[in-house]
Design a protein around this motif. Structure first.
Motif, PDB file in Angstrom:
ATOM      1  N   SER A 173      10.942   1.421  74.469  1.00 20.42           N
ATOM      2  CA  SER A 173      11.144   2.534  75.398  1.00 20.42           C
ATOM      3  C   SER A 173       9.823   2.940  76.052  1.00 20.42           C
ATOM      4  O   SER A 173       8.742   2.748  75.497  1.00 20.42           O
ATOM      5  N   ASN A 174       9.946   3.525  77.242  1.00 18.92           N
ATOM      6  CA  ASN A 174       8.775   3.929  78.014  1.00 18.92           C
ATOM      7  C   ASN A 174       8.036   5.093  77.358  1.00 18.92           C
ATOM      8  O   ASN A 174       8.636   5.943  76.686  1.00 18.92           O
ATOM      9  N   SER A 175       6.718   5.157  77.586  1.00 16.38           N
ATOM     10  CA  SER A 175       5.902   6.320  77.254  1.00 16.38           C
ATOM     11  C   SER A 175       5.382   6.939  78.549  1.00 16.38           C
ATOM     12  O   SER A 175       5.165   6.234  79.550  1.00 16.38           O
ATOM     13  N   VAL A 176       5.176   8.263  78.516  1.00 15.47           N
ATOM     14  CA  VAL A 176       4.839   9.001  79.744  1.00 15.47           C
ATOM     15  C   VAL A 176       3.778  10.052  79.453  1.00 15.47           C
ATOM     16  O   VAL A 176       3.841  10.744  78.426  1.00 15.47           O
ATOM     17  N   PHE A 177       2.819  10.194  80.350  1.00 25.71           N
ATOM     18  CA  PHE A 177       1.985  11.385  80.450  1.00 25.71           C
ATOM     19  C   PHE A 177       1.912  11.782  81.914  1.00 25.71           C
ATOM     20  O   PHE A 177       1.440  11.004  82.744  1.00 25.71           O
ATOM     21  N   SER A 178       2.415  12.957  82.239  1.00 28.51           N
ATOM     22  CA  SER A 178       2.402  13.464  83.603  1.00 28.51           C
ATOM     23  C   SER A 178       3.068  12.446  84.536  1.00 28.51           C
ATOM     24  O   SER A 178       4.231  12.106  84.344  1.00 28.51           O
ATOM     25  N   THR A 179       2.342  11.930  85.514  1.00 30.46           N
ATOM     26  CA  THR A 179       2.919  10.965  86.451  1.00 30.46           C
ATOM     27  C   THR A 179       2.673   9.517  86.044  1.00 30.46           C
ATOM     28  O   THR A 179       3.012   8.601  86.796  1.00 30.46           O
ATOM     29  N   GLY A 228       5.152   3.527  70.462  1.00 30.12           N
ATOM     30  CA  GLY A 228       3.994   3.708  71.318  1.00 30.12           C
ATOM     31  C   GLY A 228       3.134   4.893  70.894  1.00 30.12           C
ATOM     32  O   GLY A 228       3.292   5.465  69.807  1.00 30.12           O
ATOM     33  N   ILE A 229       2.244   5.281  71.779  1.00 31.10           N
ATOM     34  CA  ILE A 229       1.344   6.406  71.515  1.00 31.10           C
ATOM     35  C   ILE A 229       0.814   6.917  72.846  1.00 31.10           C
ATOM     36  O   ILE A 229       0.707   6.172  73.827  1.00 31.10           O
ATOM     37  N   VAL A 230       0.507   8.219  72.882  1.00 34.14           N
ATOM     38  CA  VAL A 230      -0.196   8.829  74.015  1.00 34.14           C
ATOM     39  C   VAL A 230      -1.406   9.555  73.447  1.00 34.14           C
ATOM     40  O   VAL A 230      -1.268  10.377  72.526  1.00 34.14           O
ATOM     41  N   ILE A 231      -2.591   9.252  73.971  1.00 36.22           N
ATOM     42  CA  ILE A 231      -3.827   9.891  73.513  1.00 36.22           C
ATOM     43  C   ILE A 231      -4.515  10.533  74.709  1.00 36.22           C
ATOM     44  O   ILE A 231      -4.682   9.889  75.760  1.00 36.22           O
ATOM     45  N   LYS A 257      -3.619  13.142  69.772  1.00 35.38           N
ATOM     46  CA  LYS A 257      -2.760  11.964  69.657  1.00 35.38           C
ATOM     47  C   LYS A 257      -1.311  12.422  69.503  1.00 35.38           C
ATOM     48  O   LYS A 257      -0.981  13.154  68.563  1.00 35.38           O
ATOM     49  N   PHE A 258      -0.463  11.950  70.408  1.00 36.19           N
ATOM     50  CA  PHE A 258       0.974  12.190  70.313  1.00 36.19           C
ATOM     51  C   PHE A 258       1.619  10.924  69.759  1.00 36.19           C
ATOM     52  O   PHE A 258       1.481   9.840  70.347  1.00 36.19           O
ATOM     53  N   THR A 259       2.315  11.075  68.633  1.00 30.81           N
ATOM     54  CA  THR A 259       2.810   9.896  67.927  1.00 30.81           C
ATOM     55  C   THR A 259       4.333   9.779  67.908  1.00 30.81           C
ATOM     56  O   THR A 259       4.859   8.756  67.448  1.00 30.81           O
TER      57      THR A 259
END
Length: 283
Positions: free
Chosen positions: A80-86, A240-243, A272-274
Motif C-alpha cells: 500500500s502507498n505511503s503519504v506525507f502531504s503532497t 513502509g515508514i515516514v520519517i 518516525k511514523f511506523t
C-alpha cells in the motif's frame, strides 16, 4: 545513492513564516509469490525537503502496509502507498508464481515466477527522481524465479540453477543512523533443481526452496521473498515508514490514528511514523 547529510542552515529561512522539513516516505513492499514464486517489489522510496508555512492546519501522513504473500498457486498482493502531504510513494508490486501470473508493477516491480510471462515495472507513476526499479525475470528451464526490484537497483534475473536476487535499496541517514530501505525480495527455487536467492539490502525477504519464505522487514518497505516447490508459501511485504526531520524549535500535534516516536538530536527533531493514517500539525 549517496547518504544525505544536512546542515542547520538547510532548515532556516529569511522568512519567519516558513520553515523546511526533510522527509523520507517509503511505501509497503509487495508480497512474494508462492510456488516457485518471485520476490515482491520494494515499496516506492521518495526523499527530499520542502518549505512549509507556519500554522498550516493539517498535513496527511499515511504509512502503507506490506502486501500479503501467496501460498501455492495463489496470488499475492501489492503493498500500500505511503503519504506525507503532497508526496506519495507507491506500494511495491507483488511477485509472480509458477503459473501465468505475472509480477505486478508498483513503486518497484515484482519479479516473474518460473513460468510467469513478465516481471513488473518500477516507478509506475513516472516520478523524477525514480522511486524504484523493475523486477527480474524467472525462466522455466532454470526452475527458478526472479527477484523483486529495489529502490536502488532492479531485481536479478534467474540463471541456471539460481533464482534472482532482490534489488538493493537506498541508504539514508535521516533517522540519525545510516539505514537501507526498500530492498526487493529474493526469488524462490525448486528443491534439488535450483537455489533460492537472498533479498536485497534494505529489508528484502529471502526466497526459499521449501517451507515459508522470509517476509520483508517491517518499516523498511522491503519486498517479500518468493516461495519454493512444491506448494510453499511466499513472504509478506514489509510495512513502509515516514520519517520527518525538522528544527527542534518546532513541535507536532499528531492525530490518534498514527503510531510514532520523536527524538531530539542536537538542533533537530526526528519523528518516525511506523503505522496508521491521520493528520499532523506543526506548531
Amino acid at each position: 545513492m549517496n547518504i544525505k547529510t544536512l546542515s542547520t542552515s538547510r532548515y532556516n529561512s529569511t522568512n519567519s513564516q516558513i520553515f523546511s522539513v526533510e522527509y523520507l516516505v517509503v511505501a509497503g513492499g509487495g508480497g512474494g509469490g508462492g510456488q516457485i514464486g518471485a520476490g515482491g517489489g520494494a515499496g516506492g522510496l521518495r526523499l527530499g525537503s520542502f518549505l512549509l508555512p507556519v500554522g498550516q492546519p493539517t498535513y496527511t501522513v499515511t504509512v502503507g502496509a506490506g502486501g500479503s504473500a501467496s501460498g501455492g498457486l495463489g496470488v499475492a498482493t501489492n503493498g500500500s502507498n505511503s503519504v506525507f502531504s503532497t508526496t506519495t510513494s507507491t506500494g511495491g508490486g507483488r511477485g509472480g508464481n509458477d503459473t501465468n501470473e505475472a509480477g505486478a508493477s508498483g513503486g518497484s516491480g515484482g519479479g516473474s515466477g518460473r513460468s510467469s510471462p513478465s516481471a513488473g515495472n518500477g516507478n509506475v507513476n513516472g516520478y523524477t527522481p525514480s522511486e524504484g526499479n523493475n523486477g527480474g525475470m524467472g525462466t522455466p528451464g532454470n526452475n527458478a524465479a526472479g527477484g523483486g526490484g529495489g529502490a536502488g537497483a532492479s531485481g536479478g534475473n534467474a540463471s541456471v540453477g539460481q533464482a534472482g536476487v532482490g534489488g538493493i535499496g537506498v541508504l539514508s541517514d535521516i533517522s540519525g543512523s545510516s539505514v537501507y530501505y526498500a530492498g526487493g525480495g529474493g526469488g524462490g527455487g525448486w528443491s534439488g533443481n535450483s537455489t533460492a536467492a537472498a533479498g536485497g539490502q534494505g529489508g528484502g525477504g529471502a526466497g526459499i526452496v521449501s517451507g515459508t519464505a522470509t517476509s520483508g522487514t517491517a518499516n523498511t518497505g522491503g519486498g517479500g521473498g518468493g516461495g519454493g516447490y512444491p506448494g510453499t508459501q511466499g513472504g509478506a511485504g514489509g510495512s513502509g515508514i515516514v520519517i520527518l526531520k525538522y528544527l527542534s524549535s518546532k513541535s507536532l500535534i499528531v492525530g490518534v490514528g498514527l503510531t510514532y516516536t520523536t527524538v531530539t538530536t542536537g538542533n533537530y527533531k526526528i519523528t518516525k511514523f511506523t503505522a496508521g493514517s491521520d493528520t499532523i500539525t506543526f506548531t
